[in-house]
Motif scaffolding. Structure first.
Motif, PDB file in Angstrom:
ATOM      1  N   ASP A  47     -16.279 -65.170 -12.090  1.00 17.32           N
ATOM      2  CA  ASP A  47     -17.387 -66.265 -11.450  1.00 17.32           C
ATOM      3  C   ASP A  47     -16.566 -66.916  -9.549  1.00 17.32           C
ATOM      4  O   ASP A  47     -15.252 -68.005 -10.258  1.00 17.32           O
ATOM      5  CB  ASP A  47     -17.759 -67.241 -12.089  1.00 17.32           C
ATOM      6  CG  ASP A  47     -18.677 -66.394 -13.448  1.00 17.32           C
ATOM      7  OD1 ASP A  47     -19.067 -65.080 -12.989  1.00 17.32           O
ATOM      8  OD2 ASP A  47     -19.436 -66.888 -14.113  1.00 17.32           O
ATOM      9  N   GLY A 131     -27.811 -70.380  -9.587  1.00 20.95           N
ATOM     10  CA  GLY A 131     -26.627 -69.351  -9.530  1.00 20.95           C
ATOM     11  C   GLY A 131     -26.621 -69.593  -7.265  1.00 20.95           C
ATOM     12  O   GLY A 131     -25.638 -68.213  -7.106  1.00 20.95           O
ATOM     13  N   ARG A 136     -20.681 -64.009  -9.488  1.00 22.74           N
ATOM     14  CA  ARG A 136     -21.107 -62.888 -10.852  1.00 22.74           C
ATOM     15  C   ARG A 136     -20.199 -61.987 -10.924  1.00 22.74           C
ATOM     16  O   ARG A 136     -19.610 -61.375  -9.887  1.00 22.74           O
ATOM     17  CB  ARG A 136     -22.346 -63.217 -11.400  1.00 22.74           C
ATOM     18  CG  ARG A 136     -23.131 -64.079 -11.009  1.00 22.74           C
ATOM     19  CD  ARG A 136     -22.418 -65.496 -12.328  1.00 22.74           C
ATOM     20  NE  ARG A 136     -23.601 -66.768 -11.938  1.00 22.74           N
ATOM     21  CZ  ARG A 136     -23.269 -67.618 -12.547  1.00 22.74           C
ATOM     22  NH1 ARG A 136     -21.738 -67.911 -12.654  1.00 22.74           N
ATOM     23  NH2 ARG A 136     -24.024 -68.831 -12.382  1.00 22.74           N
ATOM     24  N   GLU A 139     -20.374 -58.187 -10.661  1.00 21.53           N
ATOM     25  CA  GLU A 139     -21.515 -57.970  -9.980  1.00 21.53           C
ATOM     26  C   GLU A 139     -21.883 -56.696  -9.681  1.00 21.53           C
ATOM     27  O   GLU A 139     -22.674 -56.120  -8.932  1.00 21.53           O
ATOM     28  CB  GLU A 139     -22.654 -58.936  -9.531  1.00 21.53           C
ATOM     29  CG  GLU A 139     -21.814 -59.372  -8.791  1.00 21.53           C
ATOM     30  CD  GLU A 139     -22.316 -60.470  -7.914  1.00 21.53           C
ATOM     31  OE1 GLU A 139     -23.197 -61.451  -8.238  1.00 21.53           O
ATOM     32  OE2 GLU A 139     -22.368 -60.973  -6.554  1.00 21.53           O
TER      33      GLU A 139
END
Ligand code: AMP
Ligand code: MG
Length: 437
Positions: A47, A131, A136, A139
């Protein structure tokens, strides 16, 4: 006589994709993937922040407004780089840069522009949803996911993706290694003075360039004299090191046609009269397992034969579908004649014209100059090869025929002509197109 399609079928039945091998990314460029590539890592790998700003807990800035900013102490400064940042405690913020790992506990990034940019403490002027501005892990590519399927041509984006998922040596079909061998006692190397009766060897350069454009690695053996020993020696000198050999000249019915003389009865080589114009005398076969294409010597015949027979074979050897040159349907702009029983390939220029003669919807084909098999200017000036079917001897203005798009940049021609996004591209491989009117 053999038909063009029969000759091509015989060739394609004898060639196969090059044996897969792992290659470094630079070498793999332009090759075709020989197997699916699956991800062993996630992309992004962790992340991280999509913005320069502050990592926060969204709940802590939920009440922030322009008039009443929320002020948080800045407890950390996280640049992009190795390491794991300390977890973010509630009620604090960490300065963070694009691509830097997100501290555990943070669930939003407030972009710098929504703050006062403070170093000790930061005033946040807008709320950030959970978010926000977080990339992420996984992703883009999840671990185990199919990154690129077998059969993909490895271009710049594919190279970038392979590198991003840490694949240093993808499995590829190596570029076919092709020896180009021109025959003719009359030939001299380009740039040399010409004596009486001598000509410049243009074929070996033109065919070598065509083979490179078709994705091959080329070794050029120029101007082999019309002597059986010299030709045999040149050929056997390269056979062990190449995936294919392309020769020019020496395949007609005259004396001194050395290629025919030496290769008749060798391996599976067969010489045929192919029902086409230009390029009637053709030969093909395997010698010691290596495909040998013996093209006629006339320069336009040699290059057009390459496009029709060698290019599709090289496509198959590279691991691609053997589709040959891209095919479109065009409107004939000049009345044409064609010999019966031969498929004629007319070197044409393409124009985009409407009924009023101004630029419009129809792509109009007109001969690009003299069509003799020795005449190269028309081929150099052509954008396509118009296909006049075997059973057609007269082509009226307005007829609709298939044409093969020429040139390394035929994609550019397609888009210039406005064809790229229309449905008029004929992807069929059928031998002839009916004439509509
Ligand atoms: P051939 O098939 O050997 O009889 O050659 C047919 C014609 O093509 C003759 O006029 C040759 O001089 C010409 N030719 C053959 N090889 C080449 C070459 N490598 N470059 C240019 N012209 C050639
Ligand atoms: Mg010759």
């Amino acid at each position: 006589m053999t038909t063009v399609d029969e000759h091509l079928e015989r060739i394609l039945a004898a060639v196969a994709p090059t044996r897969p091998r792992r290659a470094g990314l630079e070498q793999a460029h332009g090759c075709v993937l020989a197997a699916d590539v699956r991800a062993t890592v996630a992309l992004p790998g962790f992340d991280n922040s999509a913005m320069d700003g502050y990592a926060v807990r969204a709940a802590d800035v939920a009440e922030a407004t322009e008039d009443a900013p929320t002020t948080l102490p800045v407890v950390d400064d996280i640049p992009a780089g190795p390491g794991t940042p300390a977890p973010l405690e509630p009620g604090t913020a960490a300065r963070i840069m694009t691509g830097a790992p997100l501290p555990r506990g943070a669930d939003a990034v407030v972009q710098l522009e929504w703050t006062d940019g403070g170093r000790e403490s930061v005033a946040v002027r807008r709320p950030a949803g959970r978010g926000l501005h977080i990339r992420r892990a996984g992703e883009d590519v999840a671990p185990g996911a199919l990154v690129l399927p077998a059969g993909t041509v490895i271009g710049s984006a594919q190279i970038g993706l392979l590198a991003a998922v840490n694949v240093a040596r993808p499995p590829v079909h190596p570029r076919p290694r092709v020896a180009v061998l021109s025959t003719g006692t009359e030939l001299v190397e380009v740039g040399s003075p010409l004596g009486a009766g001598q000509i410049v060897d243009s074929n070996s350069h033109g065919i070598a360039a065509a083979a490179r454009e078709a994705g091959a690695v080329v070794r050029r053996l120029a101007g082999v004299p019309d002597e059986p020993d010299a030709f045999g020696k040149a050929l056997h000198g390269v056979l062990g090191d190449v995936d294919a050999v392309v020769t020019t000249g020496g395949v007609s019915v005259g004396a001194y046609d050395v290629v025919k003389e030496v290769l008749t009865g060798t391996g599976s080589v067969r010489f045929d009269q192919v029902a086409m114009q230009p390029g009637k005398p053709q030969g093909f076969g395997l010698v010691e397992g290596v495909p040998i294409f013996t093209l006629p010597g006339n320069p336009a015949s040699a290059l057009i034969s390459f496009e029709l027979f060698v290019r599709p074979a090289l496509q198959r050897m590279r691991g691609l579908a053997a589709t040959g040159l891209p095919r479109i349907v065009v409107t004939v702009g000049t009345e044409l004649r064609s010999p019966p029983g031969r498929r004629t390939f007319v070197r044409v220029g393409l124009d985009r014209l409407g009924d009023d003669g101004r630029p419009g919807p129809a792509t109009v084909a007109r001969p690009a100059g003299g069509q003799g098999s020795h005449q190269l200017t028309s081929l150099a000036g052509a954008q396509a090869l118009l296909i006049v079917p075997e059973d057609v001897t007269e082509v009226p203005v307005g007829a609709r025929l298939s044409a093969l798009l020429l040139g390394a940049d035929s994609g550019a021609i397609l888009s210039r002509m406005g064809w790229a996004d229309t449905d008029t591209t004929d992807k069929g491989t059928g031998p002839s197109e009916p004439i509509a009117r």
